[in-house]
Design an enzyme around this catalytic site. Structure first.
Site, PDB file in Angstrom:
ATOM      1  N   ASP A 318       0.844  -1.190   0.000  1.00  0.00           N
ATOM      2  CA  ASP A 318       0.000   0.000   0.000  1.00  0.00           C
ATOM      3  C   ASP A 318       0.884   1.246   0.000  1.00  0.00           C
ATOM      4  OD1 ASP A 318      -2.228  -1.630   0.192  1.00  0.00           O
ATOM      5  OD2 ASP A 318      -2.479  -1.362   2.346  1.00  0.00           O
ATOM      6  N   GLU A 595     -14.493  -0.486   4.846  1.00  0.00           N
ATOM      7  CA  GLU A 595     -14.721  -0.437   3.400  1.00  0.00           C
ATOM      8  C   GLU A 595     -16.124  -0.958   3.115  1.00  0.00           C
ATOM      9  OE1 GLU A 595     -10.197  -1.169   1.790  1.00  0.00           O
ATOM     10  OE2 GLU A 595     -11.272  -2.827   2.716  1.00  0.00           O
ATOM     11  N   TYR A 713      -9.716  -8.895  -2.202  1.00  0.00           N
ATOM     12  CA  TYR A 713     -10.622  -7.848  -2.684  1.00  0.00           C
ATOM     13  C   TYR A 713     -11.282  -8.291  -3.989  1.00  0.00           C
ATOM     14  CZ  TYR A 713      -8.945  -4.338   0.671  1.00  0.00           C
ATOM     15  OH  TYR A 713      -8.655  -3.631   1.804  1.00  0.00           O
TER      16      TYR A 713
END
Length: 762
Positions: A318, A595, A713
């Site tokens: 990230d 999220e 994801y």
């Protein structure tokens, strides 16, 4: 050249420069300890073998005699190994734990004496053992359990080799997690794998399903002929002290063993006969990135399908790192895809294909000084046909963990402006702001300076654009060297060498396109509403939502999360994206990564499903267009890890079983990001009013792969033909053992009949 041809060429080019030593010092036993598997049988076999090491003197003498004889036999055979295929075998069914001997096959004696070569095999596993040997050659006598070579798979999708002549002599290992498939479309499937042992280049390479996976370079090159006392060639296990270790169960479709090292191109083609899913974005494509994460997928009202993802240059880390946002589209329902573009990108650091190290030290290294974009969200305004692309914008060297508290804006005369610091100013004073037409003002005097920014936030002095040197990054051992090049790039307020610097926090970036991504608007920083007490306020990646019915029809919403006065929030627009309002959806301050994704109920009310830090997915409901939200309700029947994972949920346009339906994608495991499932929920009108008007019956669940296979994801989209498109990370992105893997972002299609046909009710 077609897209497939370009991809094959790109893979070949990346292969030519790929030098990635992996886990050189780790034995398969060490790797097994790192996995959370169902391989208790494997461990028992290993323990039995280790207990037998304490054999009596007579057994040791016998083993020594066999060892000497084996060495002489190998030396005699290696001198006369023919060129080409040494052994070929087809359609071998193997009962788990039994193995299958190839000792009587023609060419077995040559295989035992190989100094280099290529092994290609296809297999279908029906076993859930943690480690499963597909093919092995070794010394099976007592006291020699560490003298063997094998190609193995794991029940989590890994593939590897181990070449040992006891650890004191040599022990070479090479592996790649998340490389093969067990289940596809509800059926056990074949994978095709290959190993090339190339003595001339002192190199071993692993391939599977049309991709080069991993490379091991060793100056002291060894292969099967270097193992002392080789006495067996076996499929479906490794013979260790007379027993089958690492048992495989299933079918070996075919195996071919060559005495020579085939080319990378030949092996990509040979293993490419079995492939599952497509890489819309892939290592070696025009983005010049090797790594992709964070999928976004959306079908437009015109039928065009668009996708976006992080193009990550510094491994799969990230921010802080170098990350751009890649975009591609399909005009034929997802059958073919355009070459990617980069609508959100920074140029302060060079974009290049670089193999990030995966060893225990190097894998943790991150690019320190680059600006980045991260976590895309796609959204269409169906009334104007405008598409929006959102992402988090991180200034140089900033990520969520080290972002400063504050919005990065300053209020002047009732209006908020982006604030700046002159690089020579003492302290941390941000005494400048970007006003109308991009002009930079000195706030102390409230007068314009000779500086301004353009629509990309690049700096100008009078009418001259300012530049700075671009940075490169290269490894020296496990040290990453970030150094200036001779290349000039436009100076930008988010770069570390800018004369004016933005406040070091995160921002929400937006562009829009009125031609389906052929061109894009100037960059818009829309997060002036970020609370001043907030360390970060970032998007929930995936897609946004436009309300289609009810009094709030036409409203655009994007999910957000934070770590200040609320975890979950939303921004919404009632003027087609010109202005955005932020609302907090709770009063939680624990900092969980909330999220979220949004679906619409038949009356225009909303349900949002979100990641939590409580081993579950939560549901919240809004009956006022997203301005206020209910308390969280845990979703029953779906389990997650304590740290959670992003999820995807969409409305489906047609009834399923006669009812409105929503479709959700998520991992379903408490011990890792794995066991990917697609659920179909049927929407029921309860007869109540308010937030309890609708309930969702999660009637169908569909396994994307077997339970130990990674799944992180994801993003769903209903395709123009009614199929469901799935763009997802086919690996465990939380696992430190699965960092920096290429080509793990897969696109697949599923029909509703497939999703309901095998599924079981939750």
């Amino acid at each position: 050249m077609g897209r497939i041809g370009k991809k094959a060429m790109a893979i070949a080019l990346v292969s030519a420069v790929m030098v990635t030593p992996l886990n050189v010092c780790a034995t398969v036993e060490n790797q097994e300890q790192q996995q959370v598997t169902q391989g208790a049988e494997d461990i028992a076999v290993i323990d039995d073998a280790q207990e037998t090491v304490a054999a009596d003197e007579a057994q040791a003498d016998e083993a020594a005699a066999i060892t000497v004889e084996g060495r002489e036999t190998a030396e005699e055979s290696s001198a006369s190994i023919p060129e080409g295929i040494l052994m070929e075998k087809n359609n071998v069914d193997i009962a788990e734990g039994q193995g299958y001997s190839l000792d009587q096959e023609a060419g077995a004696k040559y295989v035992k004496a190989m100094t280099q070569g290529t092994i290609i095999l296809s297999y279908k596993s029906t076993s859930e053992n943690g480690i499963q040997s597909l093919f092995s050659v070794g010394n099976s006598t007592a006291g020699n359990q560490d003298r063997h070579f094998h190609i193995y798979i794991t029940n989590s999708g890994g593939i590897g080799i181990e070449l040992r002549n006891t650890d004191g002599v040599f022990n070479y290992t090479l592996d790649r997690p998340a490389s093969v498939r067990a289940l596809y479309k509800g059926e056990r499937v074949f994978n095709t794998v290959a190993l090339k042992a190339d003595a001339a280049n002192k190199q071993c390479r692993l391939f599977a399903n049309g991709e080069l996976l991993a490379t091991l370079d060793k100056d002291a090159f060894k292969f099967i002929s270097d193992i002392t006392g080789v006495d067996n060639v076996t499929l479906g296990g490794t013979k260790r002290q007379g027993k089958i270790a690492y048992p495989f169960g299933g079918t070996i479709g075919d195996i071919k063993v060559y005495s020579n090292a085939l080319s990378d191109e030949e092996l990509i083609q040979a293993t490419g006969v079995t492939t599952y899913g497509e890489n819309i974005f892939y290592a070696g494509d025009v983005t010049e990135s090797n790594y992709f994460r964070i999928p976004s997928l959306l079908t437009l009202s015109t039928g065009t399908v668009i996708s976006a993802a992080d193009a990550r240059y510094g491994g799969t880390h990230d921010s802080k790192s170098k990350i751009n946002i890649a975009f591609a589209k399909s005009t034929d329902g997802g059958n073919t895809w355009s070459e990617p573009t980069l609508p959100l990108k920074f140029d302060d650091y060079i974009a290049k294909n670089i193999d990030w190290p995966r060893d225990s030290v190097g894998k943790n290294v991150q690019i320190q000084g680059s600006a980045s974009y991260i976590d895309p969200v796609l959204l269409e305004d169906k009334l104007t046909k405008r598409i929006f692309l959102f992402a988090d914008l991180m200034p140089a060297g900033i990520g969520s963990s080290n972002a400063s508290v504050g919005s990065g804006f300053k209020e002047v005369n009732g209006k908020k402006y982006l604030k700046l610091r002159w690089h020579k100013d003492a302290g941390r004073a941000y005494d400048y702001t970007i006003r109308e037409k991009g002009v930079i003002y000195n706030d102390a005097t409230n007068q314009p300076t000779e500086f301004r920014v353009d629509g990309e936030y690049n700096l100008y002095q009078h009418d001259t654009n300012l530049t700075c040197k671009q940075y490169d990054y290269n490894f020296s051992g496990n040290n990453l060297i970030e150094s200036k090049t001779d290349v000039d790039v436009n100076m930008n307020i988010f770069y570390k060498n800018s004369v004016f610097k933005a406040f070091p926090t995160n921002y929400l970036a937006m562009r829009y396109s009125d031609d389906e991504g052929a061109s894009w608007s100037d960059l818009d920083i829309v997060s002036s509403f970020k609370p001043e007490v907030s360390k970060f306020l970032v998007v929930g990646p995936g897609i946004g939502k436009q309300i289609s019915t009810g009094e709030n029809a036409g409203r655009l919403l994007v999910p957000l999360y934070s770590k200040s006065s609320a975890e979950l929030g939303f921004m919404y627009s009632d003027d087609h994206g010109d202005n955005w309002t932020y609302v907090e959806a709770d009063n939680l301050t624990g900092g969980a990564t909330a999220e979220a994704q949004i679906v619409e109920m038949p009356d225009g009310s909303l349900k949002t499903y979100l990641r939590t830090g409580s081993n579950c997915i939560a549901e919240v409901t809004s009956i006022d267009g997203g301005e206020t939200w209910s308390d969280r309700v845990p979703l029953q029947g779906i389990s997650t890890t304590s740290y959670g994972t992003q999820l995807s949920v969409i409305n489906y346009s047609q009834p399923i079983d006669g009812k409105p339906a929503i479709i959700l994608s998520s991992p379903n495991a408490t011990n890792g990001r794995k066991n990917g499932k697609i659920w179909i929920g049927l929407v029921n009108d309860t007869g109540n009013t308010g937030i309890d008007k609708y309930s969702v019956e999660w009637k169908y669940s569909y396994a994307v792969d077997t339970p130990q296979m990674g799944y992180s994801y994801s993003c769903l989209a209903e395709l123009p033909d009614g199929q469901v498109g799935l763009l997802y990370e086919k690996y465990d992105s939380w696992s430190r053992n699965e960092l920096h893997l290429k080509d793990i972002l897969k696109f697949e299609k599923y029909s509703i009949s497939e999703l309901t046909g095998q599924a079981s009710g939750n």
